[in-house]
Structures are given as C-alpha cells and as structure tokens.
Design an enzyme around this catalytic site. Sequence first.
Site, mmCIF file in Angstrom:
data_model
loop_
_atom_site.group_PDB
_atom_site.id
_atom_site.type_symbol
_atom_site.label_atom_id
_atom_site.label_comp_id
_atom_site.label_asym_id
_atom_site.label_seq_id
_atom_site.Cartn_x
_atom_site.Cartn_y
_atom_site.Cartn_z
ATOM 1 N N LYS A 114 35.034 36.602 27.546
ATOM 2 C CA LYS A 114 35.299 38.047 27.562
ATOM 3 C C LYS A 114 34.648 38.742 26.387
ATOM 4 O O LYS A 114 34.259 39.902 26.495
ATOM 5 C CB LYS A 114 36.805 38.317 27.600
ATOM 6 C CG LYS A 114 37.418 38.007 28.950
ATOM 7 C CD LYS A 114 38.680 38.814 29.187
ATOM 8 C CE LYS A 114 39.205 38.593 30.588
ATOM 9 N NZ LYS A 114 40.576 39.102 30.750
ATOM 10 N N LYS A 196 33.507 31.289 40.043
ATOM 11 C CA LYS A 196 34.858 31.630 40.498
ATOM 12 C C LYS A 196 34.862 32.971 41.234
ATOM 13 O O LYS A 196 34.142 33.886 40.828
ATOM 14 C CB LYS A 196 35.748 31.715 39.254
ATOM 15 C CG LYS A 196 37.208 31.961 39.526
ATOM 16 C CD LYS A 196 38.000 32.118 38.230
ATOM 17 C CE LYS A 196 37.900 33.515 37.666
ATOM 18 N NZ LYS A 196 38.944 33.845 36.680
ATOM 19 N N LYS A 199 38.347 38.867 40.435
ATOM 20 C CA LYS A 199 38.921 40.116 40.945
ATOM 21 C C LYS A 199 38.150 41.332 40.481
ATOM 22 O O LYS A 199 38.325 42.411 41.018
ATOM 23 C CB LYS A 199 40.400 40.217 40.578
ATOM 24 C CG LYS A 199 40.715 40.099 39.118
ATOM 25 C CD LYS A 199 41.977 39.274 38.929
ATOM 26 C CE LYS A 199 43.222 40.043 39.159
ATOM 27 N NZ LYS A 199 43.725 40.574 37.885
HETATM 28 P P1 TYM Z 1 44.639 36.813 36.697
HETATM 29 O O1 TYM Z 1 45.215 38.162 36.864
HETATM 30 O O2 TYM Z 1 43.218 36.695 36.287
HETATM 31 O O3 TYM Z 1 44.807 35.961 38.015
HETATM 32 C C1 TYM Z 1 46.054 35.859 38.681
HETATM 33 C C2 TYM Z 1 46.261 34.456 39.204
HETATM 34 O O4 TYM Z 1 45.245 34.100 40.149
HETATM 35 C C3 TYM Z 1 44.624 32.877 39.782
HETATM 36 N N1 TYM Z 1 43.216 32.958 40.176
HETATM 37 C C4 TYM Z 1 42.606 32.140 41.043
HETATM 38 N N2 TYM Z 1 43.047 31.082 41.741
HETATM 39 C C5 TYM Z 1 42.176 30.471 42.550
HETATM 40 N N3 TYM Z 1 40.885 30.854 42.697
HETATM 41 C C6 TYM Z 1 40.402 31.914 42.031
HETATM 42 N N4 TYM Z 1 39.136 32.295 42.177
HETATM 43 C C7 TYM Z 1 41.281 32.607 41.145
HETATM 44 N N5 TYM Z 1 41.118 33.671 40.338
HETATM 45 C C8 TYM Z 1 42.317 33.866 39.744
HETATM 46 C C9 TYM Z 1 44.808 32.795 38.282
HETATM 47 O O5 TYM Z 1 44.715 31.461 37.824
HETATM 48 C C10 TYM Z 1 46.187 33.379 38.105
HETATM 49 O O6 TYM Z 1 47.173 32.406 38.368
HETATM 50 N N6 TYM Z 1 46.479 35.603 32.238
HETATM 51 C C11 TYM Z 1 46.799 35.713 33.636
HETATM 52 C C12 TYM Z 1 47.955 36.645 33.930
HETATM 53 C C13 TYM Z 1 49.204 36.333 33.188
HETATM 54 C C14 TYM Z 1 50.061 35.228 33.417
HETATM 55 C C15 TYM Z 1 51.123 35.371 32.478
HETATM 56 C C16 TYM Z 1 50.029 34.145 34.300
HETATM 57 C C17 TYM Z 1 49.735 37.095 32.179
HETATM 58 N N7 TYM Z 1 50.897 36.485 31.759
HETATM 59 C C18 TYM Z 1 52.157 34.427 32.408
HETATM 60 C C19 TYM Z 1 51.061 33.223 34.217
HETATM 61 C C20 TYM Z 1 52.097 33.347 33.288
HETATM 62 C C21 TYM Z 1 45.574 36.241 34.367
HETATM 63 O O7 TYM Z 1 44.753 36.902 33.797
HETATM 64 O O8 TYM Z 1 45.557 35.986 35.695
#
Ligand code: TYM
Length: 331
Positions: A114, A196, A199
């Site tokens: 990032k 990957k 989003k």
């Molecule tokens: P974020 O918002 O980027 O993504 C949300 C969830 O989706 C999963 N994910 C994927 N799984 C499979 N294939 C993909 N291409 C893919 N892209 C994303 C991510 O692994 C995630 O589970 N830091 C976290 C958000 C967060 C969080 C937390 C998660 C904040 N606090 C506490 C768990 C516990 C994040 O940015 O996820």
Amino acid sequence: MEKKPVIYSGIQPTGIITIGNYIGALSNWLKLQDDYFCVYGIADLHALTVRQVPAEFRQRAISFFAQYLACGLDPQKSILYFQSHVPAHSELSWILNCYTYVGEMQRMTQFKDKSEKNADNVNMGLLDYPVLMAADILLYQTALVPVGADQKQHLEITRDIAIRFNNVYGETFVVPEPYIPKQGAKIFSLQNPTAKMSKSDPDPNASVSIIEDPDSIMRKFKRAVTDSETVVEYREDKPGVSNLLTIFSEMTGRSIESLVAEYHDLGYAKLKNDVGESVVAKLEPVRKEYARLMGDKGYLMEVAKEGARRASSLASRTLNKVKRKVGLVEA
Ligand code: TYM
C-alpha cells in the site's frame, strides 16, 4: 462473555464487495452463524487509511452493511455494526500500539504494497492498520477469524500482540485462530488470473460485485482470460481455468473433480458461460434483497444501532480489563 466461541470478522468499505470477498470470507461467516457467537463489523476506520470522498464513503459503508444483510447475515443471530460506532476499537488500538514495534509493522507485506501504491500518502494509519485490526479481534475475546488468505499475516501479528500482552499481564486476551478455507481462500482476477481479485481494481472486467446485474456478470465471465489450450483441467499452469473451476465449485457446491470430469472436453466458451450462469443464479436473491433493503434505510440504521449497542457492551468488558491491567486509574 458468551458461552459459544466468538467469531469476529470485517470488510473495509472500499471499492465493491466482490465474489472473492464472498467466497473467501462472507460465505463462511454465514455458515458459522448458527454454531458460534458471531460479530461482524464494517471496518470503516480501516478505510480511512486511504483518502475517501466523504459523501461517497458514507454511502458505500451503508451499501456494504445492506449487502451483509442481503447475503443472509442475520441480526437475530449475529452482531452487525459499524466499527466507528464503537469507540473501544480506537481506545484499545492506542493501548496495543504501545505493545507493538515499529519494525514489525514496517515488515508487513500489505503495508509495503500500500505504501508503494499510495506513495504520496504513507500515513501513520497505514502503518498502524494491523494494530487496529488486532484491537477489533481481541476486544471480543475472539476464538476464530474467518478471512481469506491475504489476511493471514494480520492474524499472525494479532496473535503475537495478544501473547505478548498476556505474558506481561496474565491471561487477558483469547489468542485467536485464523479460519481460512481450503478452497477459495484466494480468488483471482478475471483479467489477470495470477493476481488476487481486488475490490478496488480499476479494471471493471477484473472483478464481479455480489450485487451486479446478470448481463454484466455474464459479459465479464465470457471475457475472462484463460490460456491457449482447450482442455478444462485444474492445474497450476492453467490459472485462469483453475480460477473459473474454483468459482464454479463454490457457487454450485459441486467438487472440482466432478466439474472437470464433465467439462473436460466441452471447451472454454461453454465453461465460461456456465460459470457465469452459476454466479448469476447464486447471487440473484442477494441482489433482490439488497435492492429491497436499500429502500429501507431506517431499518438498516436501526439494525446498526442495536448492533453497536451490543458490541459496545461486550467490548467495554475487555477494554476495562485492559485498562485495569496496565494501571490506568478507573473512571
Ligand atoms: P478486505 O476488506 O480487503 O477483504 C474482506 C475479506 O475478503 C477476503 N478477500 C478474499 N478472499 C478470497 N479471494 C479474494 N480475492 C479476496 N479478496 C479479499 C479478505 O481476506 C477478507 O477476509 N483488514 C481486513 C478487514 C478487517 C478485518 C478485521 C478482518 C478489519 N478488521 C478484523 C478480520 C478481522 C481487510 O482489509 O479485508
């Protein structure tokens, strides 16, 4: 705390909720709702680490919340809320900062990525992101964290921080385990199947939203990048086809082997079409329910308010314990 083991997870309200987020995370959140005590947040404070347009950001956070519900997360079963509505997250995060080393944060892959992508805005929040995430998880005495593969390192640092704190002050936090699915933990971009599915990919053909209209979903799958062969096989050197098979399997509940057996010689056009249709069919109810919920913002905000109330009450127990342990004067 509650008797059932606690599950915690969240999604940042940036970009769109993709089928990658759905397969890697949300679909497991749904499965866990009945057997665990689940807390699912909209990680809005995390999203402030990159610049947001305030009005759009607010709308997107509400839209994501509606998508949680539309997927089947049930406020009668799980606590659903906005992270920023529970101040304990920020408070615990500050205290945990004092038990986390700068070097550890600088080594995190997501920080490095990032910082490269936002070279003009390498702010403290970006560096501190994993500590806020540790606070999210540890506040609820979480046993399991269902996430995709890209969050593994964040879970490891959360465990390190919890263990470090417990070693100094005695048992304070449950040390959480990641819950990363064997299949679907990393769904790949439809345009670049070695990267990957993200989003916030600027190429709209690379990812599919869980509330996308059927024509658009079909178009994107038809354009999905594969390879120059014709056989349908699940192989490391066929990342595009393998990714389609994983998505197909997740959408239909059929095993990859059975899909390969059926589609082996049917050609890529047929495969792409049928994967697209399986995604459309699976997400149809989500899209409809989402549209309905967005017409009832009053209800959404009531659910969020009640979620925040319940989350705050649980979080304050842990936060008070932590404050006592580190020697802060009780209020
Ligand atoms: P974020 O918002 O980027 O993504 C949300 C969830 O989706 C999963 N994910 C994927 N799984 C499979 N294939 C993909 N291409 C893919 N892209 C994303 C991510 O692994 C995630 O589970 N830091 C976290 C958000 C967060 C969080 C937390 C998660 C904040 N606090 C506490 C768990 C516990 C994040 O940015 O996820």
